[in-house]
Design a protein around this motif. Structure first.
Motif, PDB file in Angstrom:
ATOM      1  N   MET A   6      50.042  38.547  48.681  1.00 22.74           N
ATOM      2  CA  MET A   6      48.961  38.638  47.693  1.00 22.74           C
ATOM      3  C   MET A   6      47.927  39.670  48.118  1.00 22.74           C
ATOM      4  O   MET A   6      47.471  40.471  47.299  1.00 22.74           O
ATOM      5  CB  MET A   6      48.267  37.277  47.535  1.00 22.74           C
ATOM      6  CG  MET A   6      48.984  36.306  46.644  1.00 22.74           C
ATOM      7  SD  MET A   6      49.291  36.874  44.961  1.00 22.74           S
ATOM      8  CE  MET A   6      47.720  37.461  44.460  1.00 22.74           C
ATOM      9  N   ALA A   7      47.562  39.671  49.380  1.00 27.63           N
ATOM     10  CA  ALA A   7      46.571  40.629  49.868  1.00 27.63           C
ATOM     11  C   ALA A   7      47.058  42.057  49.676  1.00 27.63           C
ATOM     12  O   ALA A   7      46.298  42.928  49.243  1.00 27.63           O
ATOM     13  CB  ALA A   7      46.255  40.358  51.333  1.00 27.63           C
ATOM     14  N   ALA A  52      41.703  36.801  39.297  1.00 21.37           N
ATOM     15  CA  ALA A  52      40.375  36.763  39.913  1.00 21.37           C
ATOM     16  C   ALA A  52      40.231  35.538  40.804  1.00 21.37           C
ATOM     17  O   ALA A  52      39.680  35.624  41.913  1.00 21.37           O
ATOM     18  CB  ALA A  52      39.297  36.768  38.838  1.00 21.37           C
ATOM     19  N   GLU A  53      40.728  34.419  40.351  1.00 23.48           N
ATOM     20  CA  GLU A  53      40.657  33.187  41.142  1.00 23.48           C
ATOM     21  C   GLU A  53      41.436  33.330  42.448  1.00 23.48           C
ATOM     22  O   GLU A  53      40.951  32.936  43.511  1.00 23.48           O
ATOM     23  CB  GLU A  53      41.202  32.030  40.313  1.00 23.48           C
ATOM     24  CG  GLU A  53      40.987  30.675  40.930  1.00 23.48           C
ATOM     25  CD  GLU A  53      41.452  29.562  40.008  1.00 23.48           C
ATOM     26  OE1 GLU A  53      42.088  28.634  40.526  1.00 23.48           O
ATOM     27  OE2 GLU A  53      41.169  29.622  38.789  1.00 23.48           O
ATOM     28  N   LEU A  54      42.617  33.902  42.368  1.00 24.59           N
ATOM     29  CA  LEU A  54      43.429  34.106  43.577  1.00 24.59           C
ATOM     30  C   LEU A  54      42.761  35.108  44.519  1.00 24.59           C
ATOM     31  O   LEU A  54      42.738  34.910  45.739  1.00 24.59           O
ATOM     32  CB  LEU A  54      44.837  34.572  43.201  1.00 24.59           C
ATOM     33  CG  LEU A  54      45.701  33.518  42.514  1.00 24.59           C
ATOM     34  CD1 LEU A  54      46.961  34.161  41.939  1.00 24.59           C
ATOM     35  CD2 LEU A  54      46.051  32.397  43.480  1.00 24.59           C
ATOM     36  N   TRP A  55      42.198  36.175  43.968  1.00 27.10           N
ATOM     37  CA  TRP A  55      41.505  37.164  44.799  1.00 27.10           C
ATOM     38  C   TRP A  55      40.318  36.519  45.498  1.00 27.10           C
ATOM     39  O   TRP A  55      40.098  36.713  46.690  1.00 27.10           O
ATOM     40  CB  TRP A  55      41.034  38.342  43.939  1.00 27.10           C
ATOM     41  CG  TRP A  55      40.248  39.335  44.728  1.00 27.10           C
ATOM     42  CD1 TRP A  55      40.734  40.358  45.482  1.00 27.10           C
ATOM     43  CD2 TRP A  55      38.822  39.376  44.865  1.00 27.10           C
ATOM     44  NE1 TRP A  55      39.687  41.033  46.076  1.00 27.10           N
ATOM     45  CE2 TRP A  55      38.509  40.453  45.721  1.00 27.10           C
ATOM     46  CE3 TRP A  55      37.790  38.607  44.346  1.00 27.10           C
ATOM     47  CZ2 TRP A  55      37.209  40.771  46.062  1.00 27.10           C
ATOM     48  CZ3 TRP A  55      36.487  38.930  44.686  1.00 27.10           C
ATOM     49  CH2 TRP A  55      36.204  40.004  45.535  1.00 27.10           C
ATOM     50  N   LEU A  60      37.419  34.385  50.241  1.00 25.96           N
ATOM     51  CA  LEU A  60      36.741  33.276  50.910  1.00 25.96           C
ATOM     52  C   LEU A  60      37.414  32.951  52.242  1.00 25.96           C
ATOM     53  O   LEU A  60      36.746  32.701  53.240  1.00 25.96           O
ATOM     54  CB  LEU A  60      36.740  32.032  50.018  1.00 25.96           C
ATOM     55  CG  LEU A  60      35.730  32.019  48.890  1.00 25.96           C
ATOM     56  CD1 LEU A  60      35.924  30.777  48.027  1.00 25.96           C
ATOM     57  CD2 LEU A  60      34.311  32.058  49.431  1.00 25.96           C
ATOM     58  N   GLU A  61      38.728  32.988  52.243  1.00 29.62           N
ATOM     59  CA  GLU A  61      39.473  32.730  53.477  1.00 29.62           C
ATOM     60  C   GLU A  61      39.177  33.807  54.526  1.00 29.62           C
ATOM     61  O   GLU A  61      38.985  33.507  55.695  1.00 29.62           O
ATOM     62  CB  GLU A  61      40.956  32.662  53.183  1.00 29.62           C
ATOM     63  CG  GLU A  61      41.777  32.248  54.376  1.00 29.62           C
ATOM     64  CD  GLU A  61      43.236  32.109  54.036  1.00 29.62           C
ATOM     65  OE1 GLU A  61      43.713  30.980  54.053  1.00 29.62           O
ATOM     66  OE2 GLU A  61      43.864  33.143  53.743  1.00 29.62           O
ATOM     67  N   GLU A  62      39.125  35.062  54.092  1.00 27.50           N
ATOM     68  CA  GLU A  62      38.817  36.157  55.009  1.00 27.50           C
ATOM     69  C   GLU A  62      37.414  36.009  55.573  1.00 27.50           C
ATOM     70  O   GLU A  62      37.195  36.196  56.770  1.00 27.50           O
ATOM     71  CB  GLU A  62      38.951  37.506  54.296  1.00 27.50           C
ATOM     72  CG  GLU A  62      40.364  37.914  53.980  1.00 27.50           C
ATOM     73  CD  GLU A  62      40.437  39.176  53.137  1.00 27.50           C
ATOM     74  OE1 GLU A  62      39.387  39.840  52.937  1.00 27.50           O
ATOM     75  OE2 GLU A  62      41.529  39.497  52.662  1.00 27.50           O
TER      76      GLU A  62
END
Length: 67
Positions: A6-7, A52-55, A60-62
């Motif tokens: 995903m990234a 947008a939600e996935l991004w 947030l994780e990063e």
């Protein structure tokens, strides 16, 4: 693996060819991973709100990982 996929897609502005090249995988493998991501998250990469939600979740994780 799926998080990295995903990234890579987001960093390539959604272009699958460059994302696959960055990951060192075939475009079909990338497509299969993205399908699996959609199935697991119940989100569609074709939908702007879902993307947008996935991004945002990745960001947030990063950010949390930097702390």
């Amino acid at each position: 693996m799926l998080r990295d996929t995903m990234a890579a897609v987001f960093h390539a502005d959604g272009q699958r060819g460059p994302a696959a090249a960055t990951l060192g995988i075939h475009r079909n493998t990338l497509r299969d991973r993205l399908t699996r991501i959609e199935r697991l998250t119940e989100r569609s990469l074709a939908d702007a709100d879902d993307r947008a939600e996935l991004w945002f979740a990745l960001r947030l994780e990063e950010i949390a990982g930097d702390s």
